[in-house]
Design a protein around this motif. Sequence first.
Motif, short mmCIF file in Angstrom:
data_model
loop_
_atom_site.label_atom_id
_atom_site.label_comp_id
_atom_site.label_asym_id
_atom_site.label_seq_id
_atom_site.Cartn_x
_atom_site.Cartn_y
_atom_site.Cartn_z
N PRO A 60 45.04 45.60 44.11
CA PRO A 60 44.81 44.18 44.29
C PRO A 60 43.47 43.94 44.95
O PRO A 60 42.91 44.81 45.59
CB PRO A 60 45.96 43.75 45.19
CG PRO A 60 46.39 44.98 45.90
CD PRO A 60 46.06 46.13 44.99
N THR A 61 42.97 42.73 44.79
CA THR A 61 41.71 42.31 45.38
C THR A 61 41.97 41.09 46.23
O THR A 61 42.69 40.19 45.82
CB THR A 61 40.69 41.97 44.27
OG1 THR A 61 40.49 43.12 43.46
CG2 THR A 61 39.37 41.52 44.85
N ARG A 62 41.36 41.02 47.41
CA ARG A 62 41.51 39.85 48.27
C ARG A 62 40.33 38.92 48.02
O ARG A 62 39.19 39.34 48.03
CB ARG A 62 41.56 40.27 49.74
CG ARG A 62 41.90 39.09 50.65
CD ARG A 62 42.37 39.53 52.00
NE ARG A 62 43.48 40.44 52.01
CZ ARG A 62 44.77 40.09 51.88
NH1 ARG A 62 45.08 38.84 51.71
NH2 ARG A 62 45.71 40.99 51.93
N THR A 63 40.64 37.65 47.76
CA THR A 63 39.60 36.66 47.49
C THR A 63 39.11 36.04 48.80
O THR A 63 39.70 36.27 49.85
CB THR A 63 40.13 35.54 46.57
OG1 THR A 63 41.20 34.87 47.25
CG2 THR A 63 40.62 36.11 45.25
N LEU A 64 38.05 35.24 48.73
CA LEU A 64 37.49 34.62 49.92
C LEU A 64 38.48 33.69 50.61
O LEU A 64 38.44 33.52 51.81
CB LEU A 64 36.23 33.84 49.58
CG LEU A 64 34.99 34.69 49.30
CD1 LEU A 64 33.83 33.80 48.87
CD2 LEU A 64 34.61 35.52 50.50
N GLY A 66 41.56 34.26 50.96
CA GLY A 66 42.62 35.05 51.56
C GLY A 66 43.76 35.39 50.62
O GLY A 66 44.66 36.14 50.98
N ASN A 67 43.75 34.85 49.41
CA ASN A 67 44.80 35.18 48.45
C ASN A 67 44.55 36.55 47.85
O ASN A 67 43.42 37.02 47.78
CB ASN A 67 44.86 34.13 47.34
CG ASN A 67 45.32 32.79 47.86
OD1 ASN A 67 46.18 32.72 48.74
ND2 ASN A 67 44.75 31.73 47.34
N THR A 68 45.60 37.16 47.37
CA THR A 68 45.49 38.46 46.73
C THR A 68 45.67 38.28 45.22
O THR A 68 46.59 37.59 44.80
CB THR A 68 46.54 39.44 47.28
OG1 THR A 68 46.36 39.54 48.68
CG2 THR A 68 46.41 40.81 46.65
N VAL A 69 44.81 38.88 44.45
CA VAL A 69 44.90 38.83 42.99
C VAL A 69 44.77 40.24 42.44
O VAL A 69 44.32 41.15 43.13
CB VAL A 69 43.81 37.92 42.38
CG1 VAL A 69 43.96 36.49 42.83
CG2 VAL A 69 42.42 38.44 42.69
N MET A 70 45.20 40.42 41.19
CA MET A 70 45.02 41.69 40.51
C MET A 70 44.13 41.46 39.30
O MET A 70 44.39 40.54 38.51
CB MET A 70 46.37 42.25 40.06
CG MET A 70 46.23 43.58 39.33
SD MET A 70 47.81 44.24 38.79
CE MET A 70 48.53 44.63 40.36
N ASN A 71 43.10 42.24 39.16
CA ASN A 71 42.18 42.11 38.03
C ASN A 71 42.81 42.69 36.78
O ASN A 71 43.41 43.77 36.81
CB ASN A 71 40.86 42.83 38.34
CG ASN A 71 40.12 42.17 39.47
OD1 ASN A 71 40.07 40.94 39.57
ND2 ASN A 71 39.56 42.96 40.35
N LEU A 72 42.64 41.96 35.67
CA LEU A 72 43.17 42.38 34.38
C LEU A 72 42.06 42.46 33.36
O LEU A 72 41.01 41.82 33.51
CB LEU A 72 44.20 41.36 33.85
CG LEU A 72 45.47 41.14 34.61
CD1 LEU A 72 46.32 40.11 33.89
CD2 LEU A 72 46.23 42.44 34.77
N ARG A 73 42.34 43.19 32.29
CA ARG A 73 41.46 43.22 31.13
C ARG A 73 42.34 42.95 29.92
O ARG A 73 43.30 43.66 29.67
CB ARG A 73 40.79 44.59 30.99
CG ARG A 73 39.90 44.68 29.75
CD ARG A 73 39.17 46.00 29.66
NE ARG A 73 38.34 46.20 30.84
CZ ARG A 73 38.51 47.20 31.73
NH1 ARG A 73 39.45 48.08 31.56
NH2 ARG A 73 37.72 47.31 32.77
#
Length: 187
Positions: A60-64, A66-73
Amino acid sequence: MPAPSVRPRRRPRTRVAGATLLAAVLPLLACSGNPSATSPGPPLTSGSPPAPAGTHTASPTRTLDGNTVMNLRLTIDGQQIDAVLNDSATARDFATLLPLTLDLSDFQQTERIAYLSRKLDTSGAPEVSHPQAGDLAYYAPWGNLALFHRDGPRSPGLIILGRVTSADTASAIERLATADRVTIETA
């Protein structure tokens, strides 16, 4: 006449208290996570070491904000589209199915849909969502994934999982409109 006694002057307590308060508050302000703050703040990645070239991880990646997202392709007709999943229970459950390849069909000239192999966890999901072009969503009543290439109506049972984030989002959304097959994997 005796000389008046001179008392040593004390520093006013308010200055000491103010300085103590300031010393306690400043570190908290520096860590507030405010994206408009001048300090760069914590790194945006999870801190995991980079994956070897050619491999994909589900970090997962934390955005500015503060939310957490997962990068997809997403891969459509050999072309890659970048997207992210949000941190909802439904999106996390969807991520456990990845990688996957799905055959898509049109639904109301607004979205491309595909049925998943199982129902997803919908705990904590909003009852109604208003999808926008570029949204990836799950329609709980039917158990299908929806890739929106146009804005859709408010829909009870629709859960937004994430959205397209490609640099050329308009072109990526156009590709979604005619896609017959999509491969979705973590990036």
